[in-house]
Motif scaffolding. Sequence first.
Motif, PDB file in Angstrom:
ATOM      1  N   ILE A  66       0.867  -1.187   0.000  1.00 60.55           N
ATOM      2  CA  ILE A  66       0.000   0.000   0.000  1.00 60.55           C
ATOM      3  C   ILE A  66       0.901   1.235   0.000  1.00 60.55           C
ATOM      4  CG2 ILE A  66      -1.883   1.234   1.152  1.00 60.55           C
ATOM      5  CD1 ILE A  66      -2.472  -1.426   2.685  1.00 60.55           C
ATOM      6  N   THR A  67       0.784   2.087  -1.015  1.00 66.96           N
ATOM      7  CA  THR A  67       1.544   3.340  -1.030  1.00 66.96           C
ATOM      8  C   THR A  67       0.722   4.412  -0.312  1.00 66.96           C
ATOM      9  OG1 THR A  67       0.664   4.207  -3.122  1.00 66.96           O
ATOM     10  CG2 THR A  67       2.574   2.738  -3.275  1.00 66.96           C
ATOM     11  N   GLY A  68       1.390   5.413   0.213  1.00 68.56           N
ATOM     12  CA  GLY A  68       0.681   6.489   0.917  1.00 68.56           C
ATOM     13  C   GLY A  68      -0.020   5.964   2.147  1.00 68.56           C
ATOM     14  N   ALA A  69       0.682   5.096   2.898  1.00 70.43           N
ATOM     15  CA  ALA A  69       0.045   4.441   4.048  1.00 70.43           C
ATOM     16  C   ALA A  69       0.563   4.967   5.376  1.00 70.43           C
ATOM     17  CB  ALA A  69       0.231   2.930   3.956  1.00 70.43           C
ATOM     18  N   SER A  70       1.149   6.163   5.385  1.00 74.06           N
ATOM     19  CA  SER A  70       1.622   6.729   6.658  1.00 74.06           C
ATOM     20  C   SER A  70       0.523   7.495   7.374  1.00 74.06           C
ATOM     21  CB  SER A  70       2.828   7.645   6.421  1.00 74.06           C
ATOM     22  OG  SER A  70       2.475   8.705   5.556  1.00 74.06           O
ATOM     23  N   SER A  71      -0.643   7.672   6.730  1.00 68.87           N
ATOM     24  CA  SER A  71      -1.782   8.324   7.396  1.00 68.87           C
ATOM     25  C   SER A  71      -3.067   7.990   6.645  1.00 68.87           C
ATOM     26  CB  SER A  71      -1.583   9.851   7.462  1.00 68.87           C
ATOM     27  OG  SER A  71      -1.649  10.414   6.173  1.00 68.87           O
ATOM     28  N   GLY A  72      -4.175   8.493   7.178  1.00 65.44           N
ATOM     29  CA  GLY A  72      -5.465   8.452   6.473  1.00 65.44           C
ATOM     30  C   GLY A  72      -5.921   7.091   5.998  1.00 65.44           C
ATOM     31  N   ILE A  73      -6.408   7.068   4.763  1.00 70.32           N
ATOM     32  CA  ILE A  73      -7.016   5.858   4.190  1.00 70.32           C
ATOM     33  C   ILE A  73      -5.996   4.720   4.097  1.00 70.32           C
ATOM     34  CG2 ILE A  73      -8.052   4.910   2.071  1.00 70.32           C
ATOM     35  CD1 ILE A  73      -9.261   7.722   1.560  1.00 70.32           C
ATOM     36  N   GLY A  74      -4.779   5.042   3.670  1.00 74.42           N
ATOM     37  CA  GLY A  74      -3.756   4.003   3.502  1.00 74.42           C
ATOM     38  C   GLY A  74      -3.416   3.330   4.815  1.00 74.42           C
ATOM     39  N   ALA A  75      -3.290   4.124   5.881  1.00 72.44           N
ATOM     40  CA  ALA A  75      -2.963   3.561   7.192  1.00 72.44           C
ATOM     41  C   ALA A  75      -4.112   2.686   7.697  1.00 72.44           C
ATOM     42  CB  ALA A  75      -2.680   4.690   8.184  1.00 72.44           C
ATOM     43  N   ALA A  76      -5.349   3.155   7.541  1.00 76.00           N
ATOM     44  CA  ALA A  76      -6.515   2.373   7.988  1.00 76.00           C
ATOM     45  C   ALA A  76      -6.624   1.081   7.186  1.00 76.00           C
ATOM     46  CB  ALA A  76      -7.792   3.214   7.835  1.00 76.00           C
ATOM     47  N   LEU A  77      -6.333   1.166   5.887  1.00 74.59           N
ATOM     48  CA  LEU A  77      -6.394  -0.030   5.038  1.00 74.59           C
ATOM     49  C   LEU A  77      -5.329  -1.047   5.462  1.00 74.59           C
ATOM     50  CD1 LEU A  77      -7.719  -1.369   2.530  1.00 74.59           C
ATOM     51  CD2 LEU A  77      -5.924  -0.283   1.156  1.00 74.59           C
TER      52      LEU A  77
ATOM     53  N   LEU B 168      -2.304   1.429  -4.939  1.00 73.73           N
ATOM     54  CA  LEU B 168      -1.556   2.648  -5.248  1.00 73.73           C
ATOM     55  C   LEU B 168      -2.410   3.838  -4.824  1.00 73.73           C
ATOM     56  CD1 LEU B 168      -0.063   1.243  -8.524  1.00 73.73           C
ATOM     57  CD2 LEU B 168       0.765   1.050  -6.175  1.00 73.73           C
ATOM     58  N   ASN B 169      -2.139   4.250  -3.598  1.00 75.02           N
ATOM     59  CA  ASN B 169      -3.035   5.144  -2.867  1.00 75.02           C
ATOM     60  C   ASN B 169      -2.427   6.526  -2.614  1.00 75.02           C
ATOM     61  OD1 ASN B 169      -5.157   5.679  -0.580  1.00 75.02           O
ATOM     62  ND2 ASN B 169      -3.172   5.748   0.479  1.00 75.02           N
ATOM     63  N   ALA B 170      -1.095   6.660  -2.731  1.00 75.33           N
ATOM     64  CA  ALA B 170      -0.459   7.952  -2.414  1.00 75.33           C
ATOM     65  C   ALA B 170      -1.078   9.047  -3.276  1.00 75.33           C
ATOM     66  CB  ALA B 170       1.046   7.878  -2.660  1.00 75.33           C
ATOM     67  N   GLY B 171      -1.466  10.139  -2.637  1.00 78.68           N
ATOM     68  CA  GLY B 171      -2.085  11.224  -3.403  1.00 78.68           C
ATOM     69  C   GLY B 171      -2.176  12.496  -2.595  1.00 78.68           C
TER      70      GLY B 171
ATOM     71  N   ALA C  97      -4.620  -1.889  -7.624  1.00 76.87           N
ATOM     72  CA  ALA C  97      -5.794  -1.097  -7.224  1.00 76.87           C
ATOM     73  C   ALA C  97      -5.369   0.372  -7.234  1.00 76.87           C
ATOM     74  CB  ALA C  97      -6.260  -1.516  -5.837  1.00 76.87           C
ATOM     75  N   LEU C  98      -5.976   1.147  -8.101  1.00 75.19           N
ATOM     76  CA  LEU C  98      -5.627   2.560  -8.241  1.00 75.19           C
ATOM     77  C   LEU C  98      -6.619   3.380  -7.433  1.00 75.19           C
ATOM     78  CD1 LEU C  98      -4.991   2.770 -12.110  1.00 75.19           C
ATOM     79  CD2 LEU C  98      -3.571   1.787 -10.306  1.00 75.19           C
ATOM     80  N   VAL C  99      -6.121   4.143  -6.473  1.00 72.91           N
ATOM     81  CA  VAL C  99      -7.035   4.969  -5.661  1.00 72.91           C
ATOM     82  C   VAL C  99      -7.253   6.304  -6.380  1.00 72.91           C
ATOM     83  CG1 VAL C  99      -7.497   6.019  -3.437  1.00 72.91           C
ATOM     84  CG2 VAL C  99      -6.379   3.786  -3.541  1.00 72.91           C
ATOM     85  N   SER C 100      -8.408   6.375  -7.018  1.00 74.16           N
ATOM     86  CA  SER C 100      -8.832   7.598  -7.712  1.00 74.16           C
ATOM     87  C   SER C 100      -9.744   8.359  -6.753  1.00 74.16           C
ATOM     88  CB  SER C 100      -9.532   7.220  -9.026  1.00 74.16           C
ATOM     89  OG  SER C 100      -9.973   8.353  -9.705  1.00 74.16           O
ATOM     90  N   SER C 101     -10.858   8.868  -7.249  1.00 75.74           N
ATOM     91  CA  SER C 101     -11.780   9.644  -6.408  1.00 75.74           C
ATOM     92  C   SER C 101     -13.061   9.867  -7.193  1.00 75.74           C
ATOM     93  CB  SER C 101     -11.155  11.007  -6.080  1.00 75.74           C
ATOM     94  OG  SER C 101     -12.119  11.886  -5.560  1.00 75.74           O
ATOM     95  N   VAL C 102     -14.168  10.109  -6.479  1.00 76.93           N
ATOM     96  CA  VAL C 102     -15.388  10.510  -7.192  1.00 76.93           C
ATOM     97  C   VAL C 102     -15.159  11.846  -7.912  1.00 76.93           C
ATOM     98  CG1 VAL C 102     -16.999   9.243  -5.699  1.00 76.93           C
ATOM     99  CG2 VAL C 102     -16.397  11.610  -5.132  1.00 76.93           C
ATOM    100  N   ALA C 103     -14.113  12.591  -7.485  1.00 76.98           N
ATOM    101  CA  ALA C 103     -13.789  13.859  -8.157  1.00 76.98           C
ATOM    102  C   ALA C 103     -13.271  13.620  -9.574  1.00 76.98           C
ATOM    103  CB  ALA C 103     -12.747  14.639  -7.348  1.00 76.98           C
TER     104      ALA C 103
END
Length: 257
Positions: free
Chosen positions: A18-29, A92-95, A141-147
Amino acid sequence: MAKTRPQAMKPNDGCVWITGASSGIGAALALEMAKQGWQVAISARRQTALDEIAQQHPHIHAFVGDVTDRAAMHNVVMAIEAELGPIALAVLNAGIYLPTALPEFDATIFDRTFEVNLTGTINAMSPVVPLMVERGKGRLALVSSVAGYGGLPTSAAYGASKAALFNLGESMAMDLAASGVGVSMIAPGFVKTPATDVNSFPMPFIISAEEAAKRMVAGLAKGKTHISFPKRFSFFLRAINMLPRGAYVRLVGLTKR
Ligand SMILES: NC(=O)c1ccc[n+]([C@@H]2O[C@H](COP(=O)([O-])OP(=O)(O)OC[C@H]3O[C@@H](n4cnc5c(N)ncnc54)[C@H](OP(=O)(O)O)[C@@H]3O)[C@@H](O)[C@H]2O)c1
């Protein structure tokens, strides 16, 4: 010919990165997947934050790496596979979200956003895709957004980067299917994280990072191509995106802060 149709990956297929896993969604995942029995490799730039997450579960292992550095992503993937074995699932969650304040046009906001959200995702895919193709299995798994579904106020840079991930991911799902490697696109609505804690505008249907992680795990366990939540918000945005584009721009433009 397909070796196998792309499948949902399970803990006995290998580890999850999991990239971007030092906080937020990545850490919870990371915590949720570790609880489900996965060996979890987490990466981001901040070593201390990663170590704090890793200390919360023996299955979580920290690897420092900036997604904007392609060589660093190669080294991270080699280190993960040497320590934990094959990467079966790469989330791939870093963003980053940098609001655009048009009409003052700052091209550097676009540069920085695309560098992390789009090129950073590609840099992370670069070392792992050949390994998955060679093994004839795996899932990105590419973490995009509803945006990414359509333009939103202040989202010219962020939304464009996330829309690009949908297009890129769909193409790759088609191109990789015969190799047995699957691609999932994840489109969260508002999730309470350090990234959204700074927002002063209303965030309808906002959910916790833990809840987002549960929805992601459920969708990935089914090998879904498109995972979006919360359902009502995602459905609403997809529905208004079916309007004629002029009507869509006028309607959503009314919400401009
Ligand atoms: N929160 C929401 O409402 C929401 C909604 C839709 C989509 N998303 C997406 O979900 C993902 C996670 O967002 P979040 O809300 O959990 O935000 P967050 O808490 O700010 O987490 C972002 C993560 O990305 C990492 N990161 C940023 N730049 C990086 C770089 N150059 N190299 C490596 N890692 C980097 C950060 O770690 P370091 O600073 O340690 O590098 C951090 O771990 C993002 O892609 C975001 O666009 C979020």
